[in-house]
Design a protein around this motif. Structure first.
Motif, PDB file in Angstrom:
ATOM      1  N   GLY A  84      48.071  89.155 -34.217  1.00  5.12           N
ATOM      2  CA  GLY A  84      48.405  90.524 -34.447  1.00  5.12           C
ATOM      3  C   GLY A  84      48.311  90.991 -35.940  1.00  5.12           C
ATOM      4  O   GLY A  84      47.885  92.372 -36.000  1.00  5.12           O
ATOM      5  N   GLY A  85      48.211  90.167 -36.672  1.00  3.15           N
ATOM      6  CA  GLY A  85      47.988  90.613 -38.142  1.00  3.15           C
ATOM      7  C   GLY A  85      46.349  90.368 -38.576  1.00  3.15           C
ATOM      8  O   GLY A  85      46.018  91.476 -39.303  1.00  3.15           O
ATOM      9  N   GLY A  94      50.911 103.530 -35.840  1.00  4.99           N
ATOM     10  CA  GLY A  94      50.773 103.443 -37.282  1.00  4.99           C
ATOM     11  C   GLY A  94      51.649 102.574 -37.819  1.00  4.99           C
ATOM     12  O   GLY A  94      52.188 102.816 -39.239  1.00  4.99           O
ATOM     13  N   LYS A  95      52.301 101.654 -37.002  1.00  2.00           N
ATOM     14  CA  LYS A  95      53.343 100.804 -37.679  1.00  2.00           C
ATOM     15  C   LYS A  95      52.558  99.603 -38.293  1.00  2.00           C
ATOM     16  O   LYS A  95      51.355  99.515 -37.962  1.00  2.00           O
ATOM     17  N   PRO A  96      53.223  98.891 -39.263  1.00  2.86           N
ATOM     18  CA  PRO A  96      52.590  97.729 -39.999  1.00  2.86           C
ATOM     19  C   PRO A  96      52.014  96.677 -39.029  1.00  2.86           C
ATOM     20  O   PRO A  96      52.723  96.475 -38.069  1.00  2.86           O
ATOM     21  N   PHE A  97      51.024  96.094 -39.200  1.00  2.00           N
ATOM     22  CA  PHE A  97      50.343  95.079 -38.370  1.00  2.00           C
ATOM     23  C   PHE A  97      51.444  93.906 -38.551  1.00  2.00           C
ATOM     24  O   PHE A  97      51.677  93.359 -37.313  1.00  2.00           O
ATOM     25  N   LEU A  98      51.698  93.617 -39.754  1.00  2.00           N
ATOM     26  CA  LEU A  98      52.663  92.291 -39.953  1.00  2.00           C
ATOM     27  C   LEU A  98      54.191  92.769 -39.810  1.00  2.00           C
ATOM     28  O   LEU A  98      54.787  92.899 -40.818  1.00  2.00           O
ATOM     29  N   SER A  99      54.746  93.488 -38.843  1.00  2.00           N
ATOM     30  CA  SER A  99      55.999  94.067 -38.851  1.00  2.00           C
ATOM     31  C   SER A  99      57.017  92.773 -38.242  1.00  2.00           C
ATOM     32  O   SER A  99      57.271  92.644 -37.131  1.00  2.00           O
TER      33      SER A  99
ATOM     34  N   GLY B 149      38.133  88.559 -26.579  1.00  3.96           N
ATOM     35  CA  GLY B 149      38.652  88.540 -28.177  1.00  3.96           C
ATOM     36  C   GLY B 149      39.989  89.410 -28.158  1.00  3.96           C
ATOM     37  O   GLY B 149      40.115  89.869 -29.113  1.00  3.96           O
ATOM     38  N   VAL B 150      40.632  89.439 -27.257  1.00  4.23           N
ATOM     39  CA  VAL B 150      41.806  90.452 -27.124  1.00  4.23           C
ATOM     40  C   VAL B 150      43.056  89.285 -27.167  1.00  4.23           C
ATOM     41  O   VAL B 150      43.177  88.454 -26.790  1.00  4.23           O
ATOM     42  N   TRP B 151      44.224  89.847 -27.982  1.00 10.58           N
ATOM     43  CA  TRP B 151      45.395  89.386 -28.058  1.00 10.58           C
ATOM     44  C   TRP B 151      46.642  90.251 -27.652  1.00 10.58           C
ATOM     45  O   TRP B 151      46.412  91.706 -27.745  1.00 10.58           O
ATOM     46  N   PRO B 152      47.805  89.683 -27.369  1.00  8.74           N
ATOM     47  CA  PRO B 152      48.796  90.636 -26.901  1.00  8.74           C
ATOM     48  C   PRO B 152      49.111  91.672 -28.078  1.00  8.74           C
ATOM     49  O   PRO B 152      48.853  91.380 -29.319  1.00  8.74           O
ATOM     50  N   GLN B 153      49.944  92.709 -28.004  1.00  8.04           N
ATOM     51  CA  GLN B 153      50.327  93.417 -28.486  1.00  8.04           C
ATOM     52  C   GLN B 153      51.849  93.061 -29.174  1.00  8.04           C
ATOM     53  O   GLN B 153      52.805  93.269 -28.247  1.00  8.04           O
ATOM     54  N   TRP B 154      52.394  92.127 -30.169  1.00 11.17           N
ATOM     55  CA  TRP B 154      53.458  91.522 -30.177  1.00 11.17           C
ATOM     56  C   TRP B 154      54.413  92.388 -30.659  1.00 11.17           C
ATOM     57  O   TRP B 154      55.931  92.221 -30.625  1.00 11.17           O
ATOM     58  N   ARG B 155      54.332  93.704 -30.978  1.00 14.19           N
ATOM     59  CA  ARG B 155      55.384  94.631 -31.216  1.00 14.19           C
ATOM     60  C   ARG B 155      55.997  95.578 -30.109  1.00 14.19           C
ATOM     61  O   ARG B 155      56.730  96.289 -30.072  1.00 14.19           O
ATOM     62  N   SER B 156      55.411  94.913 -28.791  1.00 17.69           N
ATOM     63  CA  SER B 156      56.042  95.548 -27.555  1.00 17.69           C
ATOM     64  C   SER B 156      56.908  94.783 -26.767  1.00 17.69           C
ATOM     65  O   SER B 156      57.016  93.692 -26.571  1.00 17.69           O
TER      66      SER B 156
END
Lengths: 185, 460
Positions: A84-85, A94-99, B149-156
């Motif tokens: 993710g980062g 627009g949230k930080p990548f490393l949240s 080359g895709v990874w999940p969206q970890w903030r979801s």
């Protein structure tokens, strides 16, 4: 056998059968007092304090589960931070990548998953399972060890092991039956 | 239908042997199975056939055969997912949380409830898998190095859900199997035909009940309980995040996690009662699953029901207190819109009907208990209906004003999953020990020692 010479078969030990859990606990205490060190008991359900009496302690399962959990947490957070980062950062609102707060749930689930699976593997392997055959299964009536009888064994690698004497000893303790667990050929 | 009650958790004059007879013979002695069992499994298996039909047609035609539309992209599929997974939670609560709290009464119902958890999570898992529209690509949900080359969206929260539900299923299955190992050994030792013996010997891994085995076993069992306790809370919390993290009116509230967890336990206990009542009657297990057990389950149901009802009241309060136009529009939509009957039915099922559990008489009346459990199960399904399509069909913009109506195949797949659940449950009761034998024996041993101490002291 191919050697032509028969090795003397070593028995597993002497096994005594008791009717109640109290009788088993009393017998285990006496056996310990009599100086037997290699004891084992077979019971249909866990009996509180019995492992203390025979002085068996093994904390490896819980440590394995602890480290499994630590490895799980590291795996989860590393996966999230790297992918993710760095490898595939996605701009979401627009949230930080490393949240990091948003990374906690996955990290947490990984902790539990790894710890549980490590614990299962640790319990099975440290107990030597799966083991379909064990000489103690040759003891008459041993099928009741999983039902309603309680068995106490003095194993043959006990320094004080003397088959005759152990049998005598168990008979004095009013065991329902005493027998030698032989090894299958 | 009223059953007498005393304070004993194991009734009758039981010995270790009679417990074996009662529990293992259900598995080993085919005479213990009446025609009723066969009829139930046959009927449930018939209903299960809706699943291949519904899913087959879905794969062929696509999601369009369901009522989902824009803006109500979440319909029956997500309602049923949340409903099923909630039902599963009582199993973990009984097996893990009550174990940690040393509630001995859990011993006769935990195995049954754990099986229910596993089967309910299986039913639940079906829905998001199908909901993706192209289930053959569902492995994309998991993080794996791929050619895109895709990874999940970890903030979801949706990816959190993937991890939570798959971990929950795995850990529940591990917990269940670990609990079964010593009982499978008992079955091995009591079985008569050689092939049955061999089968159970294989399944129990050659367990021989050594004190060293038990020592390691108990460490594992206790820590698994310790892990499952926060796990079960996290799973429904994360399910509620699927809603609460969004800005949809009616979803974006902080009360969701605790209220979802309480709702899950509420629905789960209702389902345990719904199934345990007929099973204990069919198999003569009334001495082990006593009126006392049912009474306590009813009390937990009442308590969690009150928490859920409090949640409903808070939702109304929040909407009013926030002063948000979107929230107020939704509140009107709920109370006075075309779906209002669903909302009032929900209030009746979850808020009013369980209140009769305050009375001793109602809790001891098996029939009343069963009917209330059924009402609660319906109510919990309605709750998800009220939350999901109702919020999606009215929010900020007129573009979102569109009704949601389920179609025939929504019901076909839902019915199929109910058939699957009942089939699996009754197969489980037939082929595995439905009551945890070794824990009941341990409890009986304690009880006997306790009694004899009393006799010695002259207290009686």
């Amino acid at each position: 056998m191919s050697h032509g010479v028969m090795e003397p078969v070593k028995n597993y030990g002497v096994v005594a059968e008791f009717e109640t859990s109290d009788a088993l606990i009393a017998a285990a205490k006496k056996a310990k007092e009599a100086g037997y060190a290699r004891l084992d008991a077979y019971t249909p359900f866990p009996i509180h304090g019995l492992s203390d009496i025979i002085e068996f302690r093994d904390y490896r399962v819980r440590w394995a589960m602890f480290f499994g959990g630590v490895i799980g947490a590291m795996t989860g957070i590393t996966l999230e931070v790297y992918t993710g980062g760095f490898d595939y950062p996605i701009n979401a609102g627009g949230k930080p990548f490393l949240s990091w707060p948003a990374f906690l749930p996955v990290m947490y689930e990984c902790t539990i998953l790894f710890s549980a699976l490590t614990g299962l593997l640790a319990m099975i392997t440290m107990n030597g399972l799966p083991m379909p055959y064990h000489p103690v299964f040759n003891v008459p009536n041993f099928e009741r060890a999983s039902q309603d009888r309680f068995f106490l064994a003095v194993e043959s690698h006990d320094p004080n092991y003397d088959e005759e004497k152990v049998i005598e000893f168990f008979k004095k303790l009013k065991a329902t039956s005493v027998s030698v667990a032989w090894e299958d050929q | 239908m009223t059953e007498p009650m005393n304070n004993k958790l194991i009734m009758g004059s039981q010995t270790l042997e009679t417990i074996d007879e009662m529990v293992t013979d259900v598995v080993l002695d085919s005479k213990r199975h009446t025609k009723t069992w066969f009829m139930i499994v046959l009927a449930a298996f018939g209903v299960l056939q809706l699943l291949p039909i519904g899913v087959g047609w879905l794969l062929y035609q696509g999601i369009g055969i369901w009522g989902n539309n824009q803006p109500a992209a979440w319909g029956f599929d997500i309602i049923n997912f949340v409903w099923w997974i909630g039902i599963g939670h009582a199993g973990t609560l009984i097996s893990a949380i009550l174990l940690l709290l040393q509630q001995q009464w859990r011993n006769s119902i935990n195995r049954f409830a754990e099986a229910m958890t596993i089967f309910a999570v299986m039913c639940a898992g079906l829905y998001p898998a199908l909901h993706t529209g192209r289930p053959w690509n569902d492995f994309w949900l998991f993080p794996y190095p791929n050619i895109m080359g895709v990874w999940p969206q970890w903030r979801s929260p949706l990816i959190w859900d993937v991890f939570a539900v798959s971990t929950y299923f795995t850990v529940s299955a591990v917990f269940w199997y670990v609990g079964l190992i010593p009982d499978l050994a008992t079955l091995r030792d009591r079985a008569k035909p050689m092939w049955v013996k061999k089968l159970f010997a294989f399944l129990c891994l050659g367990w021989r009940g050594s004190v060293k085995h038990w020592e390691r076993y108990q460490q594992l069992y206790l820590i698994l309980a310790g892990l499952s306790t926060p796990l079960v809370l996290s799973v429904h919390t994360i399910v509620s995040y699927d809603f609460a993290v969004s800005i949809v009116p009616g979803w974006n509230v902080t009360v969701f996690p605790p209220y979802f967890v309480a709702g899950a336990v509420f629905a789960g206990f209702a389902m345990v009662l719904l199934l345990a009542i007929p099973v204990r009657a069919m198999y003569g297990l009334k001495d082990l699953i006593t009126a006392k057990h049912l009474d306590w389950m009813a009390k937990i149901m009442l308590a969690t029901g009150m928490i859920v009802f409090y949640g409903y009241m808070l939702e109304l309060f929040y909407a009013w207190y926030s002063g948000e136009t979107g929230e107020m529009t939704l509140l009107n939509w709920r109370l006075f819109g075309p779906y209002r009957y669903a909302y009032y039915a929900l209030i009746f099922c979850n808020g009013i009907a369980p209140q009769i559990m305050w009375w001793n008489k109602a809790r001891r009346n098996i029939g009343a208990l069963w009917i209330v459990s059924l009402i609660v199960s319906v109510g919990m399904w309605l709750e998800r209906f009220v939350i999901i399509p109702m919020s999606l069909t009215r929010n900020y913009l007129p573009s979102a004003d569109k009704m949601y109506y389920p179609k025939l195949f929504d019901f076909v797949v839902f019915g199929g999953s109910i058939g699957m659940f009942i089939t699996l449950m009754f197969l489980f009761v037939r082929f595995l020990p439905a009551i945890n034998i070794f824990e009941v024996k341990e409890q009986l041993d304690h009880m006997k020692k306790h009694d004899s101490e009393h006799e010695l002291a002259g207290v009686h």
